[in-house]
Motif scaffolding. Sequence first.
Motif, mmCIF file in Angstrom:
data_model
loop_
_atom_site.group_PDB
_atom_site.id
_atom_site.type_symbol
_atom_site.label_atom_id
_atom_site.label_comp_id
_atom_site.label_asym_id
_atom_site.label_seq_id
_atom_site.Cartn_x
_atom_site.Cartn_y
_atom_site.Cartn_z
ATOM 1 N N PRO A 166 0.736 -1.204 0.064
ATOM 2 C CA PRO A 166 0.134 -0.058 -0.022
ATOM 3 C C PRO A 166 0.898 1.205 -0.068
ATOM 4 C CG PRO A 166 0.023 -0.942 2.231
ATOM 5 C CD PRO A 166 0.773 -1.759 1.293
ATOM 6 N N ASN A 167 0.397 2.275 -0.545
ATOM 7 C CA ASN A 167 1.150 3.528 -0.420
ATOM 8 C C ASN A 167 0.576 4.405 0.851
ATOM 9 O OD1 ASN A 167 2.410 3.295 -3.030
ATOM 10 N ND2 ASN A 167 0.271 4.040 -3.914
ATOM 11 N N ASN A 220 -2.810 10.903 -2.792
ATOM 12 C CA ASN A 220 -3.583 10.028 -2.564
ATOM 13 C C ASN A 220 -3.475 8.964 -1.779
ATOM 14 O OD1 ASN A 220 -6.410 9.330 -2.361
ATOM 15 N ND2 ASN A 220 -6.483 8.630 -4.498
ATOM 16 N N ASP A 222 -3.128 5.310 0.417
ATOM 17 C CA ASP A 222 -4.122 4.494 1.054
ATOM 18 C C ASP A 222 -4.098 4.363 2.562
ATOM 19 O OD1 ASP A 222 -4.614 3.396 -1.816
ATOM 20 O OD2 ASP A 222 -2.620 2.324 -1.764
ATOM 21 N N PHE A 246 -10.466 14.110 0.767
ATOM 22 C CA PHE A 246 -11.020 13.130 -0.192
ATOM 23 C C PHE A 246 -10.085 12.064 -0.641
ATOM 24 C CE2 PHE A 246 -12.810 17.487 -1.043
ATOM 25 C CZ PHE A 246 -14.333 16.986 -0.750
ATOM 26 N N SER A 247 -9.103 11.766 0.393
ATOM 27 C CA SER A 247 -8.252 10.764 0.153
ATOM 28 C C SER A 247 -8.783 9.365 0.203
ATOM 29 C CB SER A 247 -6.815 10.793 0.835
ATOM 30 O OG SER A 247 -7.257 10.778 2.323
ATOM 31 N N ASN A 248 -8.003 8.422 -0.360
ATOM 32 C CA ASN A 248 -8.440 6.909 -0.012
ATOM 33 C C ASN A 248 -8.526 6.717 1.337
ATOM 34 O OD1 ASN A 248 -9.139 6.406 -2.625
ATOM 35 N ND2 ASN A 248 -7.012 5.698 -3.232
ATOM 36 N N ALA A 249 -7.470 7.173 2.084
ATOM 37 C CA ALA A 249 -6.871 6.777 3.611
ATOM 38 C C ALA A 249 -8.389 7.325 4.430
ATOM 39 C CB ALA A 249 -5.721 7.417 4.119
ATOM 40 N N LYS A 251 -11.358 8.266 3.266
ATOM 41 C CA LYS A 251 -12.620 7.264 2.645
ATOM 42 C C LYS A 251 -12.920 5.982 3.357
ATOM 43 C CE LYS A 251 -12.909 9.825 -1.591
ATOM 44 N NZ LYS A 251 -12.952 9.602 -3.093
ATOM 45 N N LYS A 252 -11.522 5.342 3.409
ATOM 46 C CA LYS A 252 -11.635 3.887 4.025
ATOM 47 C C LYS A 252 -11.455 3.848 5.480
ATOM 48 C CE LYS A 252 -10.390 2.181 -0.533
ATOM 49 N NZ LYS A 252 -9.227 1.301 -1.347
ATOM 50 N N ASN A 253 -11.470 4.967 6.201
ATOM 51 C CA ASN A 253 -10.938 4.957 7.613
ATOM 52 C C ASN A 253 -9.763 4.404 7.719
ATOM 53 O OD1 ASN A 253 -11.689 5.660 10.095
ATOM 54 N ND2 ASN A 253 -12.634 3.661 10.746
ATOM 55 N N GLN A 254 -8.775 4.973 6.941
ATOM 56 C CA GLN A 254 -7.314 4.264 7.321
ATOM 57 C C GLN A 254 -6.335 5.048 7.752
ATOM 58 O OE1 GLN A 254 -7.844 0.123 4.169
ATOM 59 N NE2 GLN A 254 -6.855 1.956 3.499
#
Length: 305
Positions: A166-167, A220, A222, A246-249, A251-254
């Motif tokens: 993952p990034n 962006n 992860d 609005f990052s994947n992190a 959005k996915k609660n990461q």
Amino acid sequence: MKVSIQRFLKLNIWLLLLVPLLGKAAQDIERIVVSGGSITEIIYAFNEQQRIVGVDSTSVFPSDATNKPQVGYVRRINVEGILSLNPELLLGEADTGPEKVLKQLQNTGLKTHIFSENDNLAGVENKIKKVAQLLNVEEKGKQLVNHIAKDRNALTHLLSQVTSTPNVLFVLNLRSGQPIVSGAGTSAHEIITAAGATNIAATHFNGWKPLSTEAAMAMNPDFIIAMGRHGQDKVADLASIPHFKFSNAVKKNQVLIFDGSYLLGMGPRTPQAVAELASKLHPNAKLPNDYQFSALQSATKVESL
């Protein structure tokens, strides 16, 4: 011949008296000043904390260490404060300084040892062994190193199951609403890589740098890793700024929050912290069934291993 025998006897008596004095140095060092949280952790893990007479401000774990007399920040230790404690030994991490202060202390005759070669993840065990040697508690050093081997093996076991990386973006703090993040060549970069992930900022710059909104949105990540002790507050702060909103992190609660001394301290807890980080970055990979995190809340005491 008679004179030679007398001289021989006198020489042996002198040697018998001298040997205890030679062996006394490490064993009788009872007044130690520590500049660096990882070294303090090691000494507490040995259960030798009664020998510490002063610590720097980064020595925050275990919490009892903060009750020791303070000698300043690791990079700005205080000559007068240290000498007032009548120490026999100064142990310091690689960034202990300034150099002028170290020379002043050494000129007074104070024995010093700076861990310039072992202040990284790969050098944790060597640092432990050296501290054990300086304190004349080599057996405790071996026990702690053996304990850490379990953390190293657990990480290897987990990473053997990983098929993708993952990034990750590592945020040290927010400065005037702008995130300060880790590029290449930092302790955070080393930790991210060891946990089987990619430091997404490392291809853009070295060291710690502020990150613009545009650059953050382009990266962006992860996962976002941040330092803090009050996890949810820090998550809310990072999620609310335009850089990561609005990052994947987010959005996915990461967004992962770790205590700084635990994850980046390069002390006896750090190998476990890397294993814990890897387990969160790779949720489908499993740690060994018989492995447990054992040093999250309290110091790892050698006698309980």
